[in-house]
Design a protein around this motif. Sequence first.
Motif, PDB file in Angstrom:
ATOM      1  N   HIS A  61      -6.559   3.722   9.829  1.00 47.29           N
ATOM      2  CA  HIS A  61      -6.261   4.108  11.201  1.00 47.29           C
ATOM      3  C   HIS A  61      -4.902   3.512  11.592  1.00 47.29           C
ATOM      4  O   HIS A  61      -4.572   2.394  11.209  1.00 47.29           O
ATOM      5  N   SER A  63      -3.781   2.056  14.208  1.00 42.02           N
ATOM      6  CA  SER A  63      -3.811   0.737  14.845  1.00 42.02           C
ATOM      7  C   SER A  63      -4.035  -0.370  13.807  1.00 42.02           C
ATOM      8  O   SER A  63      -3.472  -1.458  13.923  1.00 42.02           O
ATOM      9  N   ASN A  66      -0.729  -1.067  12.060  1.00 46.34           N
ATOM     10  CA  ASN A  66       0.154  -1.898  12.871  1.00 46.34           C
ATOM     11  C   ASN A  66      -0.204  -3.373  12.726  1.00 46.34           C
ATOM     12  O   ASN A  66       0.679  -4.218  12.655  1.00 46.34           O
ATOM     13  N   ILE A  67      -1.468  -3.673  12.688  1.00 41.48           N
ATOM     14  CA  ILE A  67      -1.921  -5.061  12.541  1.00 41.48           C
ATOM     15  C   ILE A  67      -1.536  -5.584  11.161  1.00 41.48           C
ATOM     16  O   ILE A  67      -1.016  -6.682  11.009  1.00 41.48           O
TER      17      ILE A  67
END
Length: 74
Positions: A61, A63, A66-67
């Motif tokens: 995913h 998100s 990004n992490i």
Amino acid sequence: MRKTLDNWKESGKFQEGVEYFINEKGRVEYIPQGLYEHKKNRQNKQNTNKEAKSEKQKIYHPSVMNIVKGLKVG
């Protein structure tokens, strides 16, 4: 190198008539073209595995990506 080929033959990685044959004296002889094809197929398989691993990274995913990008290893 000969020992490695013998080990691969004994483990079943080589197929009689493809990578090797038994000559009239009962000795194992390796087929150069068969060994070349075996090596070529191993490299293709390794490349396919690398591609599959890189595709697995693409399915996360956004998100999560990004992490993960923000993490530092080491």
